[in-house]
Write a protein that holds these residues in place. Structure first.
Motif, PDB file in Angstrom:
ATOM      1  N   UNK A  55      24.953   6.092  -5.498  1.00  0.00           N
ATOM      2  CA  UNK A  55      24.085   6.765  -4.552  1.00  0.00           C
ATOM      3  C   UNK A  55      24.689   6.530  -3.173  1.00  0.00           C
ATOM      4  N   UNK A  56      25.038   7.593  -2.501  1.00  0.00           N
ATOM      5  CA  UNK A  56      25.684   7.466  -1.195  1.00  0.00           C
ATOM      6  C   UNK A  56      24.724   6.848  -0.194  1.00  0.00           C
ATOM      7  N   UNK A  57      25.164   5.784   0.477  1.00  0.00           N
ATOM      8  CA  UNK A  57      24.339   5.093   1.442  1.00  0.00           C
ATOM      9  C   UNK A  57      24.509   5.626   2.844  1.00  0.00           C
ATOM     10  N   UNK A  58      23.827   5.003   3.784  1.00  0.00           N
ATOM     11  CA  UNK A  58      22.945   3.846   3.617  1.00  0.00           C
ATOM     12  C   UNK A  58      21.625   4.226   2.964  1.00  0.00           C
ATOM     13  N   UNK A  59      20.940   3.205   2.487  1.00  0.00           N
ATOM     14  CA  UNK A  59      19.620   3.354   1.874  1.00  0.00           C
ATOM     15  C   UNK A  59      18.650   2.424   2.593  1.00  0.00           C
ATOM     16  N   UNK A 111       0.806  -1.226   0.000  1.00  0.00           N
ATOM     17  CA  UNK A 111       0.000   0.000   0.000  1.00  0.00           C
ATOM     18  C   UNK A 111       0.838   1.276   0.000  1.00  0.00           C
ATOM     19  N   UNK A 112       2.123   1.194   0.439  1.00  0.00           N
ATOM     20  CA  UNK A 112       2.961   2.387   0.444  1.00  0.00           C
ATOM     21  C   UNK A 112       4.439   2.006   0.512  1.00  0.00           C
ATOM     22  N   UNK A 113       5.289   2.871  -0.068  1.00  0.00           N
ATOM     23  CA  UNK A 113       6.738   2.663  -0.079  1.00  0.00           C
ATOM     24  C   UNK A 113       7.417   3.999   0.217  1.00  0.00           C
ATOM     25  N   UNK A 114       8.458   3.947   1.048  1.00  0.00           N
ATOM     26  CA  UNK A 114       9.279   5.123   1.347  1.00  0.00           C
ATOM     27  C   UNK A 114      10.744   4.744   1.205  1.00  0.00           C
ATOM     28  N   UNK A 115      11.534   5.620   0.593  1.00  0.00           N
ATOM     29  CA  UNK A 115      12.981   5.407   0.500  1.00  0.00           C
ATOM     30  C   UNK A 115      13.701   6.465   1.319  1.00  0.00           C
ATOM     31  N   UNK A 116      14.527   6.026   2.250  1.00  0.00           N
ATOM     32  CA  UNK A 116      15.317   6.922   3.085  1.00  0.00           C
ATOM     33  C   UNK A 116      16.792   6.795   2.726  1.00  0.00           C
TER      34      UNK A 116
END
Length: 446
Positions: free
Chosen positions: A319-323, A263-268
């Motif tokens: 892409x500099x982590x962390x992810x 239902x939802x996704x977020x990328x930090x």
């Protein structure tokens, strides 16, 4: 598994030498690990390879190579009943191997996908298609997705099906497309045209340490994958590993397919990842249990190690982590993918199961190159697809994981906005058998 005594082996060896070997396996030889046998005669059934590039250690090299050279199963050498009949290679570089292998194994080099499938006859002339679009010089979009033309190759394959009025099973390596809308169209096209479509990463079928398989219907309440690698290219591996485990929270016994949807996704990214852990959005305890199985785990603080990780020379997009991918499932399950470059270089899993005090956890073990036997594990499942006309696991799994990945990358590009995912209401039942490799890849000589 086929076994053979000395007398039968000598008779079989004479038969093989005369060109009359009828079976798909050869056993009893002393040199299967160094000088395995060649096919005694061409395979009766044919596969077309449609790939981006064919060089040493590429995905096409590993997967198609098992059809060309065979591989060991147990103590025997196994040849698939399908052989490579043709290859279309989109980008032919100086290190290309398809030309050399075509001469060695007598398969057709095609200048078009149409020719690879028809073998120049104007009719569909193969029994299966390996669509392997990984590696090669393709652009990245502004969100960091590599624009592999899997969808475009698929459209050309289905154009041949439409023109000839026939179709065969198709395997698509890794995710269906970087674009979730294109991926959904691919799945819908296969259903409309009624041909089997299989896709996915090697992670669900590689070895696990320990051999963790949840029974269907297991009540998983939270899950986490610790992973690594270039954001999109390895993100799909992590999500496939996650989904092949958490899909088993459903029993598959209901009249309607299980709602595996998200239902939802977020990328930090960066310090926001650690804060989310401290705030309980993901579990440090689950990470500890997952990393307990890592064979690559760095010494020291995970936060410092991720901060100090330099850009690898081979990465096309850094892409500099962390992810962190925070995944909210429709049934309330909370799951997290952590890309922790600098601290680990493998994939490990942990989950809470209702009624159990200790989390369940494992390593997805990937035997290293040059053999890269995790792709051999995947090749074996493509054999099943072609032989039975039934994918060993649902293509909807990869549609879902690819969709989650697309949303995660979109979330990162929009300042880590939580994105609702109405088009990821995807339903399928888990396979009865997870299909991962048991035992060990190493087979000491008896």
């Amino acid at each position: 598994m086929l076994s053979i005594d000395r007398r039968s082996f000598l008779a079989a060896s004479a038969l093989a030498a005369s060109g009359g070997w009828p079976a798909s396996r050869v056993s009893g030889a002393d040199s299967l690990r160094t000088k395995p046998p060649k096919r005694a005669r061409p395979a009766a059934k044919k596969v077309a390879v449609v790939c981006s590039i064919y060089h040493y250690l590429s995905h096409a090299y590993h997967i198609a190579g098992r059809y060309l050279d065979g591989y060991m199963k147990g103590d025997e050498h196994h040849f698939p009943e399908f052989g490579i009949a043709s290859a279309y290679v989109d980008q032919v570089k100086a290190n290309d191997l398809s030309r050399e292998l075509a001469k060695e194994h007598s398969f057709r080099l095609s200048e078009s996908i149409d020719d690879a499938l028809t073998l120049g006859t104007g009719k569909l002339a193969v029994d299966g298609v390996l669509l392997i679009c990984e590696h090669g010089d393709y652009k990245y979009n502004d969100r960091g997705q590599k624009l592999y033309p899997r969808y475009e190759f698929f459209k050309k394959i289905t154009a041949v099906f439409e023109k000839t009025g026939k179709s065969v099973p198709v395997f698509c390596d890794k995710h269906l497309s970087y674009d979730r809308t294109k991926a959904a169209e691919m799945v819908a096209t296969a259903k409309k045209m009624r041909f089997p479509l299989m896709a996915g990463s090697s992670l669900p079928v590689t070895w696990r340490r320990p051999e963790l398989e949840f029974k269907c219907g297991t009540k998983i309440t939270e899950a986490l994958i610790a992973s690594r690698g270039e954001l999109e290219i390895y993100g799909i591996h992590a999500l496939e590993a996650l989904q092949c485990m958490v899909e088993r929270r459903f029993s598959g016994g209901d009249p309607k397919p299980a709602n595996q949807g998200v239902k939802a996704v977020t990328c930090l990214q960066g310090d926001a990842v650690w804060k989310a852990g401290d705030d309980g959005l993901w579990s440090w305890e689950l990470l500890e249990h997952a990393l307990g199985h890592s064979t690559s785990r760095n010494a020291g603080d995970v936060r410092a190690n991720c901060r100090r990780f330099p850009r690898p020379a081979t990465w096309g997009n850094f892409v500099k982590g962390p992810i962190a991918f925070l995944v909210e499932y429709a049934d309330g399950l909370k799951a997290t993918v952590l890309q922790l470059d600098g601290h680990v270089a493998d994939e490990t899993f942990a989950a809470r199961v209702e009624g159990e005090k200790k989390p369940s956890s494992c390593l997805f073990w990937l035997p290293p190159p040059p053999g890269a036997a995790f792709l051999e594990a995947l090749a074996g499942h493509t054999e099943t697809l072609f032989a039975t006309g039934k994918p060993p696991y649902p293509v909807e799994r990869t549609q879902l994981t690819g969709g989650i990945l697309d949303y995660a990358i979109e979330s990162r590009a929009t300042d880590s906005k939580r994105l609702e995912t109405p088009d990821l209401d995807i339903r399928y039942d888990p396979p009865a058998d997870s299909g991962f490799m048991r035992g060990d890849y190493a087979k000491p000589v008896k």
